[in-house]
Design an enzyme around this catalytic site. Structure first.
Site, short mmCIF file in Angstrom:
data_model
loop_
_atom_site.label_atom_id
_atom_site.label_comp_id
_atom_site.label_asym_id
_atom_site.label_seq_id
_atom_site.Cartn_x
_atom_site.Cartn_y
_atom_site.Cartn_z
N ARG A 63 -55.47 49.63 -10.12
CA ARG A 63 -56.17 49.68 -11.39
C ARG A 63 -57.01 50.95 -11.46
NH1 ARG A 63 -52.92 47.00 -13.00
NH2 ARG A 63 -52.96 44.94 -14.02
N ASP A 73 -50.62 56.38 -11.16
CA ASP A 73 -49.90 55.66 -12.21
C ASP A 73 -50.88 54.96 -13.14
OD1 ASP A 73 -47.40 54.64 -13.40
OD2 ASP A 73 -48.18 52.69 -12.76
N GLU A 107 -56.87 55.09 -20.43
CA GLU A 107 -55.45 55.21 -20.77
C GLU A 107 -55.25 55.05 -22.27
OE1 GLU A 107 -53.25 52.39 -18.43
OE2 GLU A 107 -53.94 53.23 -16.52
N HIS A 151 -48.64 54.71 -16.40
CA HIS A 151 -48.71 53.27 -16.13
C HIS A 151 -47.33 52.61 -16.29
CE1 HIS A 151 -51.85 49.83 -16.08
NE2 HIS A 151 -50.74 49.45 -15.47
N SER A 190 -45.12 52.22 -13.37
CA SER A 190 -44.52 51.84 -12.08
C SER A 190 -44.08 50.39 -12.06
CB SER A 190 -45.49 52.12 -10.92
OG SER A 190 -46.61 51.27 -10.98
#
Length: 316
Positions: free
Chosen positions: A228, A252, A257, A276, A278
């Site tokens: 996170r 990732d 975001e 984000h 993966s």
């Protein structure tokens, strides 16, 4: 009168059929408006903020169980769900192979010069790196040894790496050569050539990787974050890259975001950012539905749900 399952994620036809077989007294609807009465909606399959919040804020709400399509549940009001005695189950475990593969790809992007070559190719440059890195006999620390962590450990062992696992209990996890608790992380982190963060976001893990934590890491180590964004202090990460403590970071997930266009991380050659993704899977529903199916059988039989029940006291 029928009870309802509010499917906020589309069910595949074969999955819809299984739901009807398992729970014949429940009708699947796609919106609150399709139900005869709001108090007849008992189950949410997946989550959408608008409809989910509408339900939770309604005095007639009789939701008993929510199945999320995500592993992370920090976007939900867990206090309110616990207060309303709603059982919450997540999709933890289904992303393990995808995230593990992305993790190794991010590592190899740096160690085998893939990122360097791609940038050179875009400029039509033949740019050789004099030295590349092999993963054999390197040490990887995996912070969070659930299903994802164990899968990363499995792939790392295929590269003949030494694996160090970190979890809350210190109980041994599969594919780990060593296992330590989070409290003992500082004693072992200096051994790691690669540190992978897979922590969920809780009060305990927020800003977990900060200036102090990065200072304890091995010089010129690699940091990968597939957990996170809020568990990492981004400014401290940049400082660690600037001062050479970190050689490279694969991210990732980020504290914000999408990452703003003017953020300094975008311009760094020693950082790989993936948006984000993966945890994205080739056929997401094929992996998600079996969790819901097993839990639905138990729900209909009046039994405790067996798979991925969130512990509100832990936040995951």
């Amino acid at each position: 009168m029928s009870k309802y399952i509010l499917a906020l994620r589309e069910l595949q036809p074969e999955h819809q059929k299984r739901v009807e077989e398992i729970a014949p007294d429940h009708k699947v609807v796609r919106s609150i408006e399709e139900a005869d009465a709001i108090e007849d909606i008992e189950i949410l399959y997946s989550w959408k903020k608008d409809q989910g919040t509408t339900l939770l804020n309604n005095d007639k709400n009789q939701i008993k169980w929510i199945q999320t399509a995500s592993a992370g549940i920090d976007y939900l009001d867990l206090e309110e769900l616990e207060k309303q005695e709603i059982v919450l189950t997540n999709s933890s475990g289904i992303h393990a192979k995808g995230i593990a593969e992305s993790t190794m790809a991010m590592i190899l992007n740096y160690t085998r010069g893939i990122g360097h070559s791609l940038k050179a190719q875009l400029n039509a440059e033949w740019s050789e790196l004099e030295t590349l890195i092999e993963l054999e006999e390197k040490t990887i620390m995996i912070v969070g040894t659930g299903e994802i962590g164990k899968q990363i450990g499995k792939l790392a062992k295929a590269f003949d790496m030494k694996t160090i696992g970190i979890n809350r209990s210190g109980d041994h996890a599969e594919h780990m050569d060593e296992q330590h608790t989070q409290d003992d992380l500082s004693k072992a982190i200096g051994q790691a050539d690669v540190v992978v963060n897979i922590l969920p976001l809780t009060d305990e893990t927020e800003d977990f990787f900060d200036k102090k934590r990065f200072s304890e890491m091995k010089e010129q180590s690699i940091f990968i974050n597939v957990g996170r964004g809020g568990s990492v202090v981004t400014d401290d990460l940049i400082d660690a890259l600037e001062n050479g403590k970190l050689a490279y970071a694969g991210l990732d997930v980020l504290h914000e975001e999408p990452l703003p266009e003017d953020h300094p991380l975008w311009k760094r050659d020693d950082v790989l950012i993936t948006p984000h993704i993966s945890g994205h899977l080739e056929n997401y529903d094929r992996h998600l539905f079996p969790i819901f199916e097993k839990n639905l059988k138990a729900f209909v039989d009046g039994e405790s749900l067996p798979v991925n029940v969130v512990d509100y006291s832990k936040g995951y």
